[in-house]
Scaffold this motif. Structure first.
Motif, mmCIF file in Angstrom:
data_model
loop_
_atom_site.group_PDB
_atom_site.id
_atom_site.type_symbol
_atom_site.label_atom_id
_atom_site.label_comp_id
_atom_site.label_asym_id
_atom_site.label_seq_id
_atom_site.Cartn_x
_atom_site.Cartn_y
_atom_site.Cartn_z
ATOM 1 N N ARG A 165 0.817 -1.216 0.000
ATOM 2 C CA ARG A 165 0.000 0.000 0.000
ATOM 3 C C ARG A 165 0.851 1.267 0.000
ATOM 4 N N TYR A 166 2.115 1.147 0.408
ATOM 5 C CA TYR A 166 3.011 2.300 0.443
ATOM 6 C C TYR A 166 3.935 2.362 -0.769
ATOM 7 N N PHE A 167 3.935 1.302 -1.594
ATOM 8 C CA PHE A 167 4.978 1.182 -2.598
ATOM 9 C C PHE A 167 4.933 2.294 -3.639
ATOM 10 N N GLY A 168 3.740 2.725 -4.042
ATOM 11 C CA GLY A 168 3.649 3.793 -5.029
ATOM 12 C C GLY A 168 4.353 5.055 -4.574
ATOM 13 N N ARG A 169 4.157 5.433 -3.323
ATOM 14 C CA ARG A 169 4.799 6.643 -2.805
ATOM 15 C C ARG A 169 6.293 6.412 -2.561
ATOM 16 N N ALA A 191 11.772 7.633 -4.356
ATOM 17 C CA ALA A 191 12.996 7.115 -4.976
ATOM 18 C C ALA A 191 13.347 7.909 -6.227
ATOM 19 N N TYR A 192 12.340 8.244 -7.029
ATOM 20 C CA TYR A 192 12.594 9.019 -8.247
ATOM 21 C C TYR A 192 13.079 10.426 -7.900
ATOM 22 N N SER A 193 12.542 10.998 -6.836
ATOM 23 C CA SER A 193 12.980 12.316 -6.392
ATOM 24 C C SER A 193 14.443 12.285 -5.976
ATOM 25 N N THR A 194 14.838 11.237 -5.236
ATOM 26 C CA THR A 194 16.233 11.100 -4.817
ATOM 27 C C THR A 194 17.134 10.899 -6.025
ATOM 28 N N PHE A 195 16.687 10.091 -6.976
ATOM 29 C CA PHE A 195 17.458 9.894 -8.203
ATOM 30 C C PHE A 195 17.693 11.226 -8.916
ATOM 31 N N LEU A 196 16.657 12.056 -9.048
ATOM 32 C CA LEU A 196 16.805 13.346 -9.709
ATOM 33 C C LEU A 196 17.764 14.251 -8.944
ATOM 34 N N HIS A 233 6.189 8.528 10.953
ATOM 35 C CA HIS A 233 4.885 8.216 10.350
ATOM 36 C C HIS A 233 5.115 7.739 8.927
ATOM 37 N N ILE A 234 4.332 6.760 8.499
ATOM 38 C CA ILE A 234 4.309 6.395 7.095
ATOM 39 C C ILE A 234 2.871 6.123 6.692
ATOM 40 N N GLY A 235 2.503 6.712 5.595
ATOM 41 C CA GLY A 235 1.176 6.562 5.019
ATOM 42 C C GLY A 235 1.290 7.001 3.584
ATOM 43 N N THR A 280 8.372 13.401 0.517
ATOM 44 C CA THR A 280 7.394 13.213 -0.549
ATOM 45 C C THR A 280 8.129 13.312 -1.879
ATOM 46 N N GLY A 281 7.434 13.507 -2.961
ATOM 47 C CA GLY A 281 8.086 13.697 -4.250
ATOM 48 C C GLY A 281 8.475 15.148 -4.454
#
Length: 251
Positions: free
Chosen positions: A144-148, A153-158, A186-188, A217-218
């Motif tokens: 349920r958390y994988f999409g976020r 991860a993409y933000s860190t890559f950038l 917190h994680i959600g 976040t992103g």
């Protein structure tokens, strides 16, 4: 002792190191599993292993799997719609992570070379976050958390692949921030961490140790107020928790 046949992305030694915490070179051997193929899951970049007569798929056989290694592999795999089943390889039993029936549809054959070039640069960051949640988030909740997690991860890559220049600002690197501890708050849909740290100040001294929350976040848009009469913008330079949490080399 247990043996596990690793196919797909876990053949990538960088990912295997993140998942296991090490690479057990002396217990890894290249093998092929007859009667199976590996295909990309339709709409995704990850692989599925499927029975297919006359085919074989390449993989790594991890022997003498320790309980800690098994727990880490299970955490990375079982929460995402896979199950562990036995197969026979060269007359020996090995365990394989099979997808749940009818959960995904198979597309074209999956390529480790293509995945490594296109998806590993981002996947390494999502894998680190997933394994960092072990012991804090139950494996069945990871999906349920994988999409976020992938967004972060993409933000860190950038941040790491295209860092902002330091021509008009101080070049204090992320290595100059001293982390003294942290915890998941917190994680959600979003994630918040609480960190204890100190950072360099612009007078050349180091700040006192502080505890701060960072909202993960992103990437987001930035609004820059502009004064058209004076043709000026006002920019304030300061250490920011958001870029630190994003992995920005110059936070």
């Amino acid at each position: 002792m247990k043996q596990v046949f690793l196919y797909g992305t876990l053949r990538h030694l960088g990912l295997l190191e993140i998942v296991l915490g090490h690479v057990p070179h002396d217990r890894l051997s290249a093998v092929s599993l007859d009667g199976y193929c590996v295909a990309r899951a339709e709409g995704h970049d990850f692989p599925l292993i499927l029975e297919q007569s006359g085919s074989s798929c390449d993989g790594l056989l991890l022997s003498e799997v320790t309980p800690a290694e098994q727990a880490r592999l299970d955490y990375y795999e079982l929460g995402f719609g896979y199950r562990l089943l036995p197969v026979e390889i060269a007359g020996q039993e090995a365990l394989v992570y099979f997808p749940e029936p009818d959960l995904w549809q198979a597309a074209e054959p999956w390529s480790l070379k293509e995945w490594s070039a296109l998806h590993w640069p981002v996947t390494q960051h999502s894998a680190r976050e997933i394994m960092g949640l072990m012991g804090q988030v139950a494996p069945h909740e990871l999906g349920r958390y994988f999409g976020r997690i992938r967004v972060r991860a993409y933000s860190t890559f950038l941040a790491q692949s295209n860092p902002s220049p330091a021509t008009l600002r101080a070049a204090h690197s992320i290595e100059s921030v001293t982390l003294r501890g942290g915890r998941l708050s917190h994680i959600g849909y979003f994630r918040t961490d609480t960190l204890r740290l100190s950072h360099p100040r612009y007078d050349g001294t180091q700040s006192d140790e502080m505890e701060r929350e960072v909202f993960l976040t992103g990437d987001a848009a930035l609004v820059l107020p502009y004064d058209p009469v004076r043709d000026r913008v006002l920019i304030i330079e300061q250490f920011r928790m958001g870029p630190l949490g994003r992995g920005d080399p110059l936070p």
